[in-house]
Enzyme design. Structure first.
Site, PDB file in Angstrom:
ATOM      1  N   CYS A  89      37.072 -18.212 -18.133  1.00 27.23           N
ATOM      2  CA  CYS A  89      36.636 -19.537 -18.591  1.00 27.23           C
ATOM      3  C   CYS A  89      37.739 -20.389 -19.199  1.00 27.23           C
ATOM      4  CB  CYS A  89      35.538 -19.406 -19.641  1.00 27.23           C
ATOM      5  SG  CYS A  89      34.201 -18.360 -19.151  1.00 27.23           S
ATOM      6  N   HIS A 150      34.605 -24.576 -24.915  1.00 23.54           N
ATOM      7  CA  HIS A 150      35.466 -23.374 -24.905  1.00 23.54           C
ATOM      8  C   HIS A 150      36.951 -23.699 -24.810  1.00 23.54           C
ATOM      9  CE1 HIS A 150      35.417 -18.790 -23.832  1.00 23.54           C
ATOM     10  NE2 HIS A 150      35.855 -19.044 -25.048  1.00 23.54           N
ATOM     11  N   HIS A 304      25.798 -17.586 -17.367  1.00 24.14           N
ATOM     12  CA  HIS A 304      26.507 -16.615 -18.207  1.00 24.14           C
ATOM     13  C   HIS A 304      25.477 -15.735 -18.922  1.00 24.14           C
ATOM     14  CE1 HIS A 304      29.424 -15.059 -21.055  1.00 24.14           C
ATOM     15  NE2 HIS A 304      30.393 -15.740 -20.472  1.00 24.14           N
ATOM     16  N   ASP A 356      33.207 -22.147 -12.657  1.00 25.54           N
ATOM     17  CA  ASP A 356      34.553 -22.039 -13.262  1.00 25.54           C
ATOM     18  C   ASP A 356      35.381 -20.895 -12.683  1.00 25.54           C
ATOM     19  OD1 ASP A 356      32.933 -20.161 -14.500  1.00 25.54           O
ATOM     20  OD2 ASP A 356      33.619 -20.592 -16.532  1.00 25.54           O
ATOM     21  N   LYS A 381      35.134 -12.103 -11.367  1.00 18.13           N
ATOM     22  CA  LYS A 381      35.622 -12.677 -12.622  1.00 18.13           C
ATOM     23  C   LYS A 381      36.686 -11.794 -13.266  1.00 18.13           C
ATOM     24  CE  LYS A 381      33.984 -13.878 -17.272  1.00 18.13           C
ATOM     25  NZ  LYS A 381      32.812 -14.132 -18.128  1.00 18.13           N
TER      26      LYS A 381
END
Ligand SMILES: *[C@@H]1O[C@H](CO)[C@@H](O)[C@H](O)[C@H]1NC(C)=O
Ligand SMILES: *[C@@H]1O[C@H](CO)[C@@H](O)[C@H](O)[C@H]1NC(C)=O
Ligand SMILES: *[C@@H]1O[C@H](CO)[C@@H](O)[C@H](O)[C@H]1NC(C)=O
Length: 594
Positions: A89, A150, A304, A356, A381
């Protein structure tokens, strides 16, 4: 009516002048720019969190229902090789916002931390970085961010908001300055970095021991130090203790908060209503600014973990809680698109949808998958090299300007959104720094067949793990891996037992010679080419190696934002409503009254 009619009646001299002007214009190709200046489209950017490319119907999923996003793709351009600049992220979003690799702003791992861990840390997007929101704001746009940030909050004191969205070109902010984590849900197992916690505890113990020794020595007359120094050291111990302590039960209170502009309005936030207030906020922003031009960045909290999903969607998908959450996200997107349409803004708005980075393979509850599906692509990820970590959905719609239903297989980057929206908004990208993104306008409109990116570089933290070469002439697509993560023996291309795969150290393999794939014929990166069997093997590695060296020369050192000193929780930076440390509130307020 007006201008055209006047031209018709213009005197011959004026007509000649106009014709001349037109010729000059055409020669310089500046008229197009003028025309787009005169009309500025609204920009709606929607980014999902941790969504896999294989989760969407329009990218081949036939069991999850995402009709709204699929419709967006039907009415616009769908990119099949759209790549995140980082697989996590914080760095991916920093790169997206600035059009630059995260290492250029110091937003990538330096000593192990790959994302911001606390609202109360001091790291974040540096003030001298320029986001697309800042440039569009200067071009007369009203800019809003709704959802996840973030990118940090404060630098030196609570409320300096140096990293805050409002200090980065957004006129309006509603959402989480941090990100959803499992810790936000009282019933879910915490996920926040256990290593930070262990380290804090070790430091606390060592320092406490030191202070006690000094105190004992002083009292027995062995050494002479001032009480002031002892007191100073003791308060430092207390601070570390507090940070360690805070990392337990307080994560939810410290990190899971909602802000409206500069004010904390929910602490801790109410998860159950988060989706509906975000939606209300997005719709209200569109309504307030329907006269335009506006830039709205909807940075969804979905999908998420902890996958907070409302009753309406629970148990409705064929893919458990994760699938339910994806279908709820699609519904949210649909509602936002409906709002655009209701206000007659559909044709005046460039709408973009992405994620993302890739889906989170390690997010599991026992054997139940809580993370996304990356389709045929390997990895997910946290992995900067394998496609599954970085290949994400990319959909752009602007009816009447971009062809409907077009599919583009050329390599593009999330960093390209920066120069693209800057161009459409009539602005100019900063000239005093390296910009890694390239405008997508010519490719989207069909003025060119080829992506402006011949090479793309894929990072895991600050380490370059892989590079991609899209040969200009032949159109061939190569991918070279220098470093790959070591997967869990259970296979399935993931690092089970960890939160994500590491970027360096024991958890990775360095390849010499590097692994080479022909991505066009082997998109799953399943069959590395053998030096003996592929006649171009040596030449391709040499050419890509040269490009990597040239790329490395564009790097220059910047202060790192993710060093331990910036990562740790600092009580004096903690956003707080009420009196610290008794931060607590739940004001809803009226959306958009500010
Ligand atoms: C659709 O998405 C779900 C959930 O991520 C996944 O389990 C499934 O394999 C996907 N199906 C296809 C055909 O890609
Ligand atoms: C929007 O654009 C589409 C595609 O060019 C066109 O068919 C439609 O009539 C336009 N709608 C409006 C309201 O202008
Ligand atoms: C921002 O400031 C840092 C620290 O002074 C510097 O290293 C960096 O190059 C600056 N970045 C830009 C884009 O000017």
């Amino acid at each position: 009516m007006g201008p055209a009619a006047q031209t018709g009646r213009a005197a011959p001299a004026a007509r000649v002048f106009l014709a001349l002007l037109l010729t000059v214009c055409l020669l310089l190709r500046t008229c197009e720019l003028k025309a787009s200046n005169a009309f500025k489209p609204n920009i709606l950017l929607i980014m999902a969190d941790d969504l896999g490319i294989g989760d969407l119907g329009c990218y081949g999923n036939d069991t999850l229902r995402t009709p709204n996003i699929d419709r967006l793709a039907e009415e616009g351009v769908r990119l099949t090789q759209h790549l995140a600049a980082a697989p996590l992220c914080t760095p991916s979003r920093a790169a997206f916002l600035t059009g630059r690799h995260a290492f250029r702003s110091g937003m990538d791992a330096s000593d192990g931390y790959r994302a911001l861990q606390w609202n109360g840390g001091s790291g974040g997007l540096p003030e001298n970085e320029t986001t697309f929101a800042r440039i569009l704001q200067q071009q007369g746009y009203t800019t809003g961010l709704i959802g996840k940030w973030h990118q940090g909050v404060n630098c030196a004191s609570r409320g300096d908001h140096c990293h805050h969205p409002l200090n980065h070109g957004f006129d309006y902010f509603y959402g989480m300055p941090f990100t959803l984590v499992s810790d936000c849900h009282p019933d879910r197992p915490p996920e926040l970095d256990a290593a930070v916690r262990a380290r804090l505890w070790r430091y606390t113990q060592i320092m406490a021991l030191g202070v006690l020794t000094v105190m004992a020595s002083k009292m027995t007359g062995l050494i002479s130090v001032s009480w002031k120094a002892v007191l100073g050291a003791a308060s430092l111990v207390l601070l570390f203790f507090a940070a360690w302590y805070a990392s337990f039960g307080f994560v939810r209170r410290w990190n899971c908060i909602l802000m409206r502009n500069h004010d904390v309005i929910q602490q801790p936030m109410v998860l159950e209503t988060a989706a509906s207030v975000m939606l209300k906020e997005a719709i209200s922003f569109i309504e307030r600014n329907k006269r335009g031009p506006f830039l709205l960045f909807v940075s969804l909290l979905h999908v998420h973990t902890p996958l907070v999903t409302t009753k309406k969607f629970l148990g409705k998908s064929q893919h458990g809680l994760y699938g339910d959450n994806v279908e709820e996200m699609d519904w949210l997107v649909g509602e936002i698109l409906n709002a655009l349409e209701e206000h007659g803004l559909k044709n005046r708005t460039l709408t973009y949808f992405t994620s993302d980075h890739g889906g989170h393979l390690e997010a599991r509850d026992g054997h139940v998958q809580l993370g996304g599906w990356n389709g045929m692509y390997r990895g997910g990820k946290g992995m900067g090299g394998w496609e599954g970590g970085i290949r994400v959905p990319g959909i752009l719609r602007w009816p009447g300007v971009l062809p409907a239903g077009r599919v583009i297989h050329e390599p593009t980057s999330l960093m390209d959104v920066f120069p693209t929206v800057v161009q459409l908004g009539g602005g100019q990208v900063p000239q005093d720094r390296v910009i890694d993104g390239r405008s997508l306008v010519p490719l989207l409109q069909g003025d060119t067949e080829r992506s402006p990116h011949e090479f793309l570089f894929h990072y895991c933290g600050e380490y370059l793990h892989a590079a991609r070469w899209h040969e200009k002439d032949s159109g061939r697509l190569w991918k070279v891996h220098y470093t790959t993560p070591r997967f869990h023996p259970e296979g399935a291309g993931a690092c089970y037992g960890r939160s994500v795969c590491p970027c360096s150290g024991d958890g990775v393999t360095h390849h010499d010679p590097p692994l080479l794939f022909d991505l066009a014929s082997d998109p799953s990166e399943a069959r590395p080419l053998c030096p003996g069997a592929e006649p171009l093997h040596r030449a391709v590695l040499a050419r890509v190696g040269e490009a990597v060296r040239a790329h490395r020369r564009t790097r220059s050192p910047v202060p790192t934002q993710l060093a331990l000193g910036h990562i740790v929780w600092k009580p004096w930076l903690q956003p707080c409503c009420g009196t610290f440390p008794f931060c607590s509130c739940s004001r809803d307020g009226d959306p958009g009254e500010t």
